[in-house]
Design a protein around this motif. Structure first.
Motif, PDB file in Angstrom:
ATOM      1  N   ARG A  63      10.585  22.639 -35.686  1.00  0.00           N
ATOM      2  CA  ARG A  63      10.107  21.861 -34.543  1.00  0.00           C
ATOM      3  C   ARG A  63       8.583  21.732 -34.576  1.00  0.00           C
ATOM      4  O   ARG A  63       8.030  20.655 -34.335  1.00  0.00           O
ATOM      5  CB  ARG A  63      10.563  22.516 -33.238  1.00  0.00           C
ATOM      6  CG  ARG A  63      10.274  21.640 -32.006  1.00  0.00           C
ATOM      7  CD  ARG A  63      10.771  22.283 -30.739  1.00  0.00           C
ATOM      8  NE  ARG A  63      10.556  21.412 -29.596  1.00  0.00           N
ATOM      9  CZ  ARG A  63      11.466  20.610 -29.062  1.00  0.00           C
ATOM     10  NH1 ARG A  63      12.675  20.549 -29.607  1.00  0.00           N
ATOM     11  NH2 ARG A  63      11.183  19.859 -28.014  1.00  0.00           N
ATOM     12  N   ARG A  93       6.514  18.115 -35.087  1.00  0.00           N
ATOM     13  CA  ARG A  93       5.487  17.636 -34.153  1.00  0.00           C
ATOM     14  C   ARG A  93       4.152  17.483 -34.875  1.00  0.00           C
ATOM     15  O   ARG A  93       3.411  16.518 -34.637  1.00  0.00           O
ATOM     16  CB  ARG A  93       5.349  18.619 -32.984  1.00  0.00           C
ATOM     17  CG  ARG A  93       4.424  18.134 -31.887  1.00  0.00           C
ATOM     18  CD  ARG A  93       5.017  16.928 -31.186  1.00  0.00           C
ATOM     19  NE  ARG A  93       4.129  16.377 -30.179  1.00  0.00           N
ATOM     20  CZ  ARG A  93       3.679  15.125 -30.184  1.00  0.00           C
ATOM     21  NH1 ARG A  93       4.048  14.296 -31.153  1.00  0.00           N
ATOM     22  NH2 ARG A  93       2.878  14.689 -29.237  1.00  0.00           N
ATOM     23  N   ASP A 109       5.801  22.910 -28.910  1.00  0.00           N
ATOM     24  CA  ASP A 109       5.271  21.545 -28.828  1.00  0.00           C
ATOM     25  C   ASP A 109       3.814  21.562 -28.362  1.00  0.00           C
ATOM     26  O   ASP A 109       2.947  20.900 -28.955  1.00  0.00           O
ATOM     27  CB  ASP A 109       6.102  20.705 -27.858  1.00  0.00           C
ATOM     28  CG  ASP A 109       7.483  20.369 -28.407  1.00  0.00           C
ATOM     29  OD1 ASP A 109       7.696  20.528 -29.623  1.00  0.00           O
ATOM     30  OD2 ASP A 109       8.344  19.952 -27.606  1.00  0.00           O
TER      31      ASP A 109
END
Length: 232
Positions: A31, A35, A214
């Protein structure tokens, strides 16, 4: 352009978003990387899977070779250190290091400990001089602007600072110590907890960790961009 080094240390081969009983740290690492690539598609990304392909553990021959001055090393010594040299070169070339390291029995996996033992190298990542006044050891990677991200996972909960069993967490503290020793002290951490509990608490912990990943990727991507402009 900056270089990101992504390291996976989980013994599980796939992320928990892809398979039942998969790795949460692989999930978080992918992840973060996705990003980062959205924000900085031109950056170089290196990948090292020490979980499935661990470095050779330190041996007596390795120690002999590592503590022999470079100019006095024989061919067999250089051969013994070849893998370690490759890992050190990767680390030196990286601006951001993202390490997915699950907690195994309160500490890091043996595979990642082998990685640490291979990159904490006298003459390569730390200096030593017994005649040096004061502290005979010093970091060789300090002041390089390197950033370390530790993505972890735990079966229980309460391992963070101030938590009910924080004193039993030997993952982030051990990694901070080893990387700090060689001069990498800018460290950020994100962790999933409640793995052994499953259910809603695990789902909530994963969701919180993904949001944190994130935000961290966005913050570091912007910070690296600022550093580049200042250097220019």
């Amino acid at each position: 352009m900056p270089t990101l080094l992504h390291i996976d240390a989980s013994a599980r081969p796939a992320g928990s978003d892809l398979t039942t009983f998969g790795s949460h740290t692989r999930r978080l690492g992918q992840r973060f990387l996705a990003r980062w690539r959205e924000l900085r598609p031109g950056d170089t990304v290196l990948y090292r899977d020490v979980g499935l392909t661990p470095p050779a553990p330190v041996s007596a021959s390795w120690i002999h070779a590592a503590f022999t001055p470079e100019e006095r090393r024989t061919p067999w010594m250089r051969a013994v250190l070849r893998e370690s040299d490759m890992l050190v070169d990767e680390l030196i070339g990286a601006d951001v290091i993202v390490a997915g390291v699950p907690m195994y029995n309160f500490g890091v996996p043996a595979q990642f400990k082998a990685y640490i033992d291979n990159i904490v190298r006298v003459g390569r990542t730390f200096g030593f001089d017994r005649t040096r006044a004061g502290e005979p050891y010093w970091p060789l990677l300090a002041d390089m602007g390197k950033r370390l991200v530790i993505l972890s996972s735990r079966g229980d909960f309460g391992y963070d600072e101030g938590g009910r069993i924080a004193h039993m967490n030997h993952v982030e503290p051990a990694i901070r110590t080893a990387f700090g020793y060689i001069g990498i002290t800018d460290v950020a951490t994100v962790a999933v907890e409640y793995d052994e509990f499953a259910g809603e608490r695990l789902a909530a912990s994963i969701a919180n960790a993904e949001r944190a990943v994130d935000a961290l990727a966005e913050r570091l991507a912007a910070a690296v961009g600022v550093s580049e402009r200042e250097a220019a």
